[in-house]
Design a protein around this motif. Sequence first.
Motif, PDB file in Angstrom:
ATOM      1  N   TYR A 191     -38.919 -18.150 -39.337  1.00  0.00           N
ATOM      2  CA  TYR A 191     -37.841 -19.131 -39.270  1.00  0.00           C
ATOM      3  C   TYR A 191     -37.051 -19.215 -40.573  1.00  0.00           C
ATOM      4  O   TYR A 191     -35.852 -19.534 -40.551  1.00  0.00           O
ATOM      5  CB  TYR A 191     -38.390 -20.502 -38.871  1.00  0.00           C
ATOM      6  N   GLN A 192     -37.698 -18.913 -41.694  1.00  0.00           N
ATOM      7  CA  GLN A 192     -36.931 -18.848 -42.940  1.00  0.00           C
ATOM      8  C   GLN A 192     -35.865 -17.769 -42.868  1.00  0.00           C
ATOM      9  O   GLN A 192     -34.768 -17.929 -43.412  1.00  0.00           O
ATOM     10  CB  GLN A 192     -37.859 -18.582 -44.124  1.00  0.00           C
ATOM     11  N   SER A 193     -36.186 -16.659 -42.169  1.00  0.00           N
ATOM     12  CA  SER A 193     -35.201 -15.578 -42.047  1.00  0.00           C
ATOM     13  C   SER A 193     -34.021 -15.966 -41.161  1.00  0.00           C
ATOM     14  O   SER A 193     -32.981 -15.300 -41.184  1.00  0.00           O
ATOM     15  CB  SER A 193     -35.880 -14.320 -41.482  1.00  0.00           C
ATOM     16  N   LEU A 194     -34.160 -17.048 -40.368  1.00  0.00           N
ATOM     17  CA  LEU A 194     -33.083 -17.482 -39.477  1.00  0.00           C
ATOM     18  C   LEU A 194     -32.148 -18.506 -40.123  1.00  0.00           C
ATOM     19  O   LEU A 194     -31.059 -18.775 -39.596  1.00  0.00           O
ATOM     20  CB  LEU A 194     -33.665 -18.098 -38.202  1.00  0.00           C
ATOM     21  N   ILE A 195     -32.555 -19.090 -41.242  1.00  0.00           N
ATOM     22  CA  ILE A 195     -31.813 -20.220 -41.812  1.00  0.00           C
ATOM     23  C   ILE A 195     -30.355 -19.868 -42.109  1.00  0.00           C
ATOM     24  O   ILE A 195     -29.446 -20.675 -41.867  1.00  0.00           O
ATOM     25  CB  ILE A 195     -32.518 -20.734 -43.086  1.00  0.00           C
ATOM     26  N   ALA A 196     -30.100 -18.653 -42.607  1.00  0.00           N
ATOM     27  CA  ALA A 196     -28.732 -18.280 -42.989  1.00  0.00           C
ATOM     28  C   ALA A 196     -27.769 -18.323 -41.810  1.00  0.00           C
ATOM     29  O   ALA A 196     -26.587 -18.664 -41.972  1.00  0.00           O
ATOM     30  CB  ALA A 196     -28.731 -16.883 -43.615  1.00  0.00           C
ATOM     31  N   THR A 197     -28.242 -18.001 -40.615  1.00  0.00           N
ATOM     32  CA  THR A 197     -27.364 -17.954 -39.435  1.00  0.00           C
ATOM     33  C   THR A 197     -27.592 -19.127 -38.485  1.00  0.00           C
ATOM     34  O   THR A 197     -26.726 -19.431 -37.677  1.00  0.00           O
ATOM     35  CB  THR A 197     -27.593 -16.640 -38.656  1.00  0.00           C
ATOM     36  N   GLN A 198     -28.767 -19.764 -38.584  1.00  0.00           N
ATOM     37  CA  GLN A 198     -29.073 -20.894 -37.700  1.00  0.00           C
ATOM     38  C   GLN A 198     -29.673 -22.033 -38.542  1.00  0.00           C
ATOM     39  O   GLN A 198     -30.891 -22.096 -38.728  1.00  0.00           O
ATOM     40  CB  GLN A 198     -30.057 -20.479 -36.599  1.00  0.00           C
ATOM     41  N   PRO A 199     -28.821 -22.918 -39.064  1.00  0.00           N
ATOM     42  CA  PRO A 199     -29.308 -23.988 -39.964  1.00  0.00           C
ATOM     43  C   PRO A 199     -30.399 -24.861 -39.347  1.00  0.00           C
ATOM     44  O   PRO A 199     -31.200 -25.450 -40.085  1.00  0.00           O
ATOM     45  CB  PRO A 199     -28.036 -24.800 -40.242  1.00  0.00           C
ATOM     46  N   GLN A 200     -30.441 -24.937 -38.010  1.00  0.00           N
ATOM     47  CA  GLN A 200     -31.477 -25.754 -37.381  1.00  0.00           C
ATOM     48  C   GLN A 200     -32.884 -25.236 -37.669  1.00  0.00           C
ATOM     49  O   GLN A 200     -33.874 -25.937 -37.435  1.00  0.00           O
ATOM     50  CB  GLN A 200     -31.246 -25.854 -35.869  1.00  0.00           C
ATOM     51  N   ALA A 201     -32.976 -24.006 -38.181  1.00  0.00           N
ATOM     52  CA  ALA A 201     -34.283 -23.456 -38.546  1.00  0.00           C
ATOM     53  C   ALA A 201     -34.918 -24.239 -39.699  1.00  0.00           C
ATOM     54  O   ALA A 201     -36.132 -24.138 -39.921  1.00  0.00           O
ATOM     55  CB  ALA A 201     -34.159 -21.975 -38.914  1.00  0.00           C
TER      56      ALA A 201
END
Length: 506
Positions: free
Chosen positions: A462-472
Amino acid sequence: MLERELKFYVPPHKRAALERRLRKNGATDLLLHACYFDTPEHELAKRKIALRVRKEGELWVQTIKTPGPDELSRIEINHPRPGPTLDLGLYKGTLVEDMLAGLEHPLTLLYETQVHRLVFKMDCDDNEVELAYDQGVIKSGALELPLCELELELVRGEVASLFKLAAQWLRKYGLILDLRSKAERGDALARIATPTGSTNPAAQAAPWPQLFKPRRAGPIVLTSDLSMQQAYQRCATDCMNQIIRNTTLLATTENVEAMGSPHVEYVHQIRVGIRRIRSCWRFFGKWLVLNESQLGKELRNYFSKFGQIRDSDIIHLTIAPRLAAAGMPDSTLPPRADADSTSALAASPQFQSVLLTLLQHLTDAKLALRKPEKTEIKLGKALTKRLNKRIHALGEKGAHFSQFPIEEQHRLRKQVKGLRYSMEFSGTLLAERRLARLREALTTLQHTLGDLNDLYIADDFYQSLIATQPQAHFAVGWLRAMQEQKKAEAQADFIRLRNVGHLKKA
């Protein structure tokens, strides 16, 4: 006679090429119709005995097969017969007579095979190997199971030549190693078959999930009269069976499609089997020279590849639903590995070659003691002492678990798994009450550490998703809180393990 053979499933897209090769080499056609007998309670199958009468061309042959010294071998006794009826008098005065005399129920026909065989013999480095390509069906009641397999049987010479030839054909024709005999599959089919002509719709529904259940760790029985080498072979063979049998089921894609089984459990059991055999090598490596380093490296590579699939399954099937229940906003996850790509990894010639090497390692090994003892090693005492040393070390170190960095926590988790597996290997040599208490403590600890590891995997994801999906950010915050809770639970579980005590020899 001692029958030594390797058996391979032939994938559909390779069957025509394989048949052309065999016919070009002068293979002959043979029609086989075999009738297999057992009691309704499957008493022979439970002892790993197969009894059949088979028509081979125009001849009938009665055959009984019993377990051999390893997974490659069977003891086979043949007698010509005038027709498809049994004559148990043929075994009078033999060990077979005693085995059959102990049956509690009468023998009956349980299943049949109808096979078209292409067969020829070939020389391989001054050895002789028979190749038999079988296509046909196994039948019991209203059910039929298709079969398509290549058997390589050593007629004369060294076992190494059998594996050498098998490796060549495996790579060329994409063969999939299969430890199941026709009798084993027929017996499994007979256990779920309905009578021919049944009109019960529920009975007619193909019960494939029952037939292709994942192969879990089996019961291992060690006795005090075994040598260290014999004890190792029993443990390692069960681990090998768990790896290869689940790989066979995962790799045969049409079987997976036919029964609708997910790949998740097969992948999990393959990885458990690899962990168990690596634990087995470390455990018995104190006493035996095993020469497994290169094989272990190759298995670790595939453990990692299947691990990536397993991690994806954990995210989608375990963590994401928990996050949704906790109130996480909708997010988009990358797709899971599909069944086809997972099956392709299991069926790959590279992985199948590793499994063939593993089988050879266990059936053709000359095991030597690392330090030849002046007196014979007492198996129960030696295994108990080694287990208690590891229990003590883990309990002492794990009491400070929450203070360790993630890498050290992960190392302790692997040691806990290794201890658990080694205890299960040795279980029949240990005092039951002590074993039960320690098994319960270890099982609880292992589950806690497994949950924590899943949280760490999900954290990275989920850390890898933060840049594109802030809800992560929500996911990472929730995961970090759960990690703290699980670390505290794990440390308490380690302390509980330390306080349980030590094992005793039975």
